[in-house]
Design a protein around this motif. Structure first.
Motif, short mmCIF file in Angstrom:
data_model
loop_
_atom_site.label_atom_id
_atom_site.label_comp_id
_atom_site.label_asym_id
_atom_site.label_seq_id
_atom_site.Cartn_x
_atom_site.Cartn_y
_atom_site.Cartn_z
N GLY A 100 -14.19 -4.52 -4.05
CA GLY A 100 -13.76 -5.83 -3.58
C GLY A 100 -14.74 -6.92 -3.96
O GLY A 100 -14.34 -8.01 -4.39
N LEU B 224 0.82 -1.20 0.00
CA LEU B 224 0.00 0.00 0.00
C LEU B 224 0.86 1.26 0.00
O LEU B 224 1.92 1.29 0.63
CB LEU B 224 -0.91 0.04 1.23
N LEU C 105 -14.82 1.08 -2.18
CA LEU C 105 -13.85 0.00 -2.03
C LEU C 105 -14.54 -1.32 -1.70
O LEU C 105 -14.13 -2.39 -2.19
CB LEU C 105 -12.83 0.35 -0.95
N VAL D 139 -8.48 3.46 5.59
CA VAL D 139 -8.20 2.76 4.33
C VAL D 139 -7.26 1.58 4.57
O VAL D 139 -7.43 0.50 3.99
CB VAL D 139 -7.62 3.74 3.29
N GLN D 140 -6.28 1.77 5.44
CA GLN D 140 -5.36 0.68 5.77
C GLN D 140 -6.12 -0.50 6.37
O GLN D 140 -5.94 -1.65 5.95
CB GLN D 140 -4.31 1.19 6.79
N GLN E 62 -9.39 -1.15 6.16
CA GLN E 62 -10.34 -1.70 5.20
C GLN E 62 -9.62 -2.56 4.15
O GLN E 62 -10.13 -3.61 3.74
CB GLN E 62 -11.12 -0.58 4.51
N SER E 63 -8.46 -2.12 3.69
CA SER E 63 -7.69 -2.89 2.70
C SER E 63 -7.29 -4.24 3.27
O SER E 63 -7.35 -5.26 2.57
CB SER E 63 -6.44 -2.10 2.28
N LEU F 107 -1.76 -1.18 -4.00
CA LEU F 107 -2.86 -0.22 -3.94
C LEU F 107 -2.30 1.13 -3.53
O LEU F 107 -1.59 1.24 -2.54
CB LEU F 107 -3.93 -0.67 -2.93
N LEU G 62 -5.52 0.34 -8.06
CA LEU G 62 -5.26 -1.02 -7.57
C LEU G 62 -4.73 -1.85 -8.73
O LEU G 62 -5.34 -1.92 -9.80
CB LEU G 62 -6.55 -1.64 -7.03
#
Length: 939
Positions: free
Chosen positions: A609, A518, A605, A707-708, A710-711, A696, A534
């Motif tokens: 996914g 990331l 996101l 975001v970290q 969730q990724s 990403l 991504l």
């Protein structure tokens, strides 16, 4: 499909005919009175100078760029008999030297100045206007230079015969424009559009293409062209827009100083008065030309863009054509009658035109398509528009508007269309009108305009009782917008420094448990926008054998629905979330680019996914995409550029048949596409998709910690069944090859000149070779090749060169390219080789290198101001652990280059005898007509 922009740009770099009048006398001096504020709407303020020039100022400090856009209210609508294409010819000549830029001793030409700023620039011509725009790094010197240039070429362009066409030397811009015309004549859709418009309009100039007639381009009278320029290129017929990072009061004073001294002309521009009579029956046109696909189109006269009906027609266009819910899409594409459908709204100032079209496979039944299309278009009375359809279309339009407004440079250019329709405030007013539209208004517009007597198609049928449409006149736009206040201005973002050091300082990098990398760069942005990229990487050379086309199909279907959501539900969700999601890729990997807002990023996101991990892969969507892919390949099989490109790739191909990087012939591609099966696509996705080797990057307004997390939740445990091993890039070291391909009945030809360069981008010679190519053919309109082949010889509309050097494998390629009329291809090749030899023998000068370094360095700065592009760069860098330190180092090396280093690198790596040439065109016809008479025999 949204092709109108492409059509307009293809005519870029065009009061009925004016009454007989002398060239414009001007007052001895202009008033230097202060600019007067006219209005302010949503952060945009309009001023008017004493000489009539309108000025729009739109401050936005969130990016270190400026955009200037000057719009002249003159286009092909204003041309007289024998003058078609004149407005567009002027657009080209405005890039030639003017009194203080190129003619004055020691001064630089407009093209040199535009390149010097490192800006992105162009000119475009359309029915009602011509505009010139540039986006460049924000500083006082750049802006002053751009304003000086625009003020000078407003009234000080000589419009000289030698620039247009020097009969003795047989050179000039005329042949460049003619080549642009020839390019359009090779495009089946463009030709169909032009013929449809010419049949639809009896008298109005909207029936004539902006590019003009070939005979008018070749035979234009310089005195008439100069008089046209002097009449319309005046401050009282122009509006200047400046947007970006600047001091409003300071810039307004500067504009008044530079433009205010231009006298207000004494002539008065009379409004056009030619009105198209009401159409009195169905019309038809048939075009028979070379091409790989068929096209069926139906067009209708409609209200001018400023009329309230235009908003209803815009919504109607989306309801009918947008995939996958559009009525035409369902009727034609879902039924396998057509591979795609589109609608074009021409946004014209006077009563204009709306066209619907379908691309039909080569073996398709056009009569069946025509019958189904007309039923969908003209049977709305028995199948009324629904509120659900209207709301879906409005959401799609609202998303497009939001994304335009949130990008100041893009918004500034977009205001050109509103101004062309009568006033820039129509942009906001149309937005407001669309929001209030209901099904009843859309239904009324459909019944009013979509009727047989108002239609032009592929046939003509007499009728005794014509049901005609009375198109309303253009409203009083001034009255419409006089008291318009608009909404609150959009909140601005932070003043962000796009230097490599600052980007690196602000970027947060991490690695998930499965190896996914990331790069997160949070910052405040205008409209709270955020961009993400991504990149998934998959497979090995061994396990991807024979799977190239299957991989392409799998990637193209990822947004066509999930196990839980239909294709339409996915699209509706993205529209509501104001998100643009684009998927590109194939068997080796996929890149997903996302643009949305801070509040919607998490939901986007999640949906992304789901789309990547649980795609629906329905038989219906697979069949539709397969047909579209087949139609595209069939179209390429007759076109010069795809054929030449395929031959070039095959010439340097080192991989065996079946390898994922093997370059197939177009017939081989077609056979593979036809043989593909849905079960193969499903199996490919199951085996190869995963995030273990993914990267990403997110840039813009977002919460990095969120975001970290969730990724990690979405992708941290998603791994592919099959292993991934990067396939190294390879190029066959070919030299001195010559390939000529015949493309019958094509007015344009394509030439590629290539030489493999075994180099990586960390090579010591790379910066010098990069600059050498930039001066040889890399600059926009300004390079050795462009100066010779386009500017001096007038042989080509598009010519240049590029250097592509990978980061990880010594497999670089130098490529020069040019389009031209087939009879000029031999001259283009000779000129290209001469310029290469001159550069290698005599080298470049100190002045050339200094200008090139400045332009290239500023263009790099501009490139980093785009969040989407920066996200893509950071995501790509993650795959091989590169940081922005590389960019900083490269720019430092370029800055330190000497002419000797550049010349040495060019001579060491480019060899004239090693250059291979691939060309495609109707050379047989050109040879047969070599003894023709002028003007066809002109270069």
């Amino acid at each position: 499909m949204k092709l109108l922009t492409a059509i307009m740009l293809s005519a870029g770099i065009l009061s009925p005919a004016f009454a007989a009048a002398p060239a414009i006398p001007v007052k001895a001096a202009a008033s230097k009175a202060a600019a007067v504020k006219v209005t302010s709407v949503e952060g945009i303020t309009e001023y008017r100078l004493a000489n009539g020039l309108r000025v729009l100022l739109f401050p936005d400090a969130s990016k270190p760029t400026l955009t200037t856009n000057i719009v002249y209210m003159v286009g092909s609508r204003h041309e007289n008999y024998g003058e078609t294409g004149m407005a567009h010819l002027l657009e080209h000549l405005l890039f030639k030297p003017t009194a203080n830029f190129g003619i004055k001793k020691g001064s630089k030409t407009p093209v040199e100045v535009l390149n010097q700023t490192g800006g992105r620039f162009n000119g475009t011509t359309w029915y009602d206007r011509t505009n010139y725009f540039s986006t460049f790094p924000a500083n006082d010197d750049n802006l002053k230079l751009m304003l000086e240039l625009e003020a000078d070429r407003m009234v000080n362009s000589p419009i000289s015969q030698d620039d247009l066409w020097n009969n003795k030397a047989q050179k000039g811009e005329m042949t460049v424009v003619r080549n642009e015309f020839e390019r359009g004549e090779s495009d089946p859709f463009r030709v169909t559009l032009e013929r449809t418009m010419s049949v639809a309009f009896d008298w109005h100039n909207y029936g004539k293409s902006t590019i003009g007639a070939r005979s008018d381009i070749e035979g234009v009278n310089i005195e008439r062209l100069r008089a046209f320029y002097q009449r319309y290129y005046q401050p009282d017929n122009a509006i200047l827009m400046v947007a970006g990072r600047f001091d409003e009061a300071k810039v307004l004073a500067q504009i008044n100083e530079l433009f205010g001294k231009i006298p207000k002309p004494s002539r008065v521009l009379a409004p056009t008065y030619t009105a198209e009579p009401t159409q009195d029956g169905e019309r038809a046109v048939t075009i028979r030309r070379s091409g790989g696909t068929q096209i069926v189109a139906a067009g209708y006269h409609v209200a001018p863009a400023s009329h309230p009906d235009a908003a209803a027609l815009q919504v109607l266009g989306r309801i009918l054509s947008e995939a996958p819910s559009g009525r035409l899409h369902k009727t034609l594409v879902d039924a396998k009658l057509a591979s795609s459908v589109m609608d074009l709204d021409f946004n014209q100032m006077e009563p204009g035109y709306h066209l619907f079209a379908a691309v039909v496979p080569k073996d398709g039944q056009t009569m069946a398509v025509e019958e189904a299309m007309l039923k969908a278009l003209e049977d709305i009375k028995s199948n009324p528009v629904t509120e659900a359809e209207v709301e879906r279309a409005k959401a799609s339009i609202a998303k497009d508007i939001d994304q335009t407004v949130n990008d100041t440079a893009r918004f500034t250019i977009a205001l050109t269309s509103a101004q062309a329709a009568g006033d820039w405030r129509l942009f906001h007013q149309r937005r407001d009108q669309v929001e209030k539209i209901d099904a009843a208004a859309v239904q009324a517009a459909a019944l009013k305009y979509l009727k047989p007597a108002n239609r032009t198609l592929a046939r003509f049928i007499p009728t005794d009782a014509a049901d005609r449409t009375e198109v309303p006149k253009t409203p009083d736009v001034a009255a419409l917008v006089k008291d318009y206040k608009g909404r609150a201005a959009i909140a601005q973002g932070e003043v962000f420094d796009p230097s490599p050091d600052n980007i690196e300082k602000r970027t947060q990098r991490s690695v998930l448990a499965n190896g996914m990398k990331l790069a997160l760069l949070p910052k405040s942005t205008k409209g709270n926008t955020v961009s993400a990229s991504l990149q998934l990487r998959m497979g090995t050379a061994e396990n991807l054998m024979g799977k190239a086309v299957i991989g392409d199909l799998a990637a193209s279907l990822l947004l066509s629905g999930t196990e839980r959501l239909s294709r339409q539900e996915v699209k509706d969700a993205l529209d509501k979330l104001k998100a643009n999601v684009n998927v590109n890729g194939g068997a080796e990997g996929v890149t997903v680019n996302v643009t949305t807002t801070r509040d919607n990023l998490a939901a986007v996101l999640d949906l992304l996914g789901e789309s990547l991990m649980k795609p629906a892969f329905t038989a219906k969507d697979f069949s539709e995409r397969q047909r579209e892919m087949i139609s595209g390949t069939e179209q390429q099989m007759t076109e010069p550029q795809p054929l030449a490109g395929n031959a070039m790739q095959r010439l340097t191909n080192t991989f065996p048949a079946g390898h994922v990087r093997y370059t197939m012939t177009l017939p081989e591609q077609l056979a593979e596409q036809k043989a593909a099966a849905l079960e193969q696509v499903k199996a490919f996705h199951k085996a190869y998709y995963g995030a273990g080797n993914a990267s990403l990057s997110v840039v813009g307004d977002f919460d990095a910690a969120a975001v970290q997390a969730q990724s990690a939740k979405l992708f941290g445990n998603w791994n592919a069944e099959q292993p991934y091993v990067r396939i190294a890039s390879e190029l066959k070291q070919v030299a001195g090859q010559s390939i000529s391909l015949e493309t019958p009945d094509k007015a344009n030809s394509v030439l590629f000149a290539i030489q493999p360069v075994p180099m990586k981008d960390d090579a010591a010679a790379y910066p010098a070779l990069l600059m050498g190519n930039y001066m040889l053919g890399g600059g926009a309109l300004r390079s050795r090749l462009a100066d010779r082949i386009r500017q001096k010889e007038g042989l080509s509309y598009g010519v240049g060169s590029q250097l592509s050097v990978p980061a990880r494998d010594p497999a670089g390629l130098w490529l020069a390219f040019a389009i031209s009329a087939p009879q000029n291809t031999v001259k283009v090749e000779a000129a290209l080789r001469e310029e290469l030899n001159k550069a290698l023998k005599a080298g470049f000068t100190e002045t050339e290198l200094a200008d090139a370094k400045k332009a290239w360095l500023q263009s790099q700065q501009v490139g980093r101001t785009g969040d989407a592009g920066l996200a893509g760069r950071l995501a790509n860098y993650l795959s091989f652990d590169r940081t922005m330190a590389f960019d900083k180092d490269l720019e430092a090396k370029v800055s330190a280059l000497t002419v000797a280093q550049v010349n040495e690198a060019l001579r060491a790596n480019l060899k004239p005898e090693a250059v291979s040439v691939i060309k495609a065109g109707d050379f047989a016809k050109a040879a047969a007509g070599a003894a023709g008479v002028a003007p066809a025999s002109k270069p």
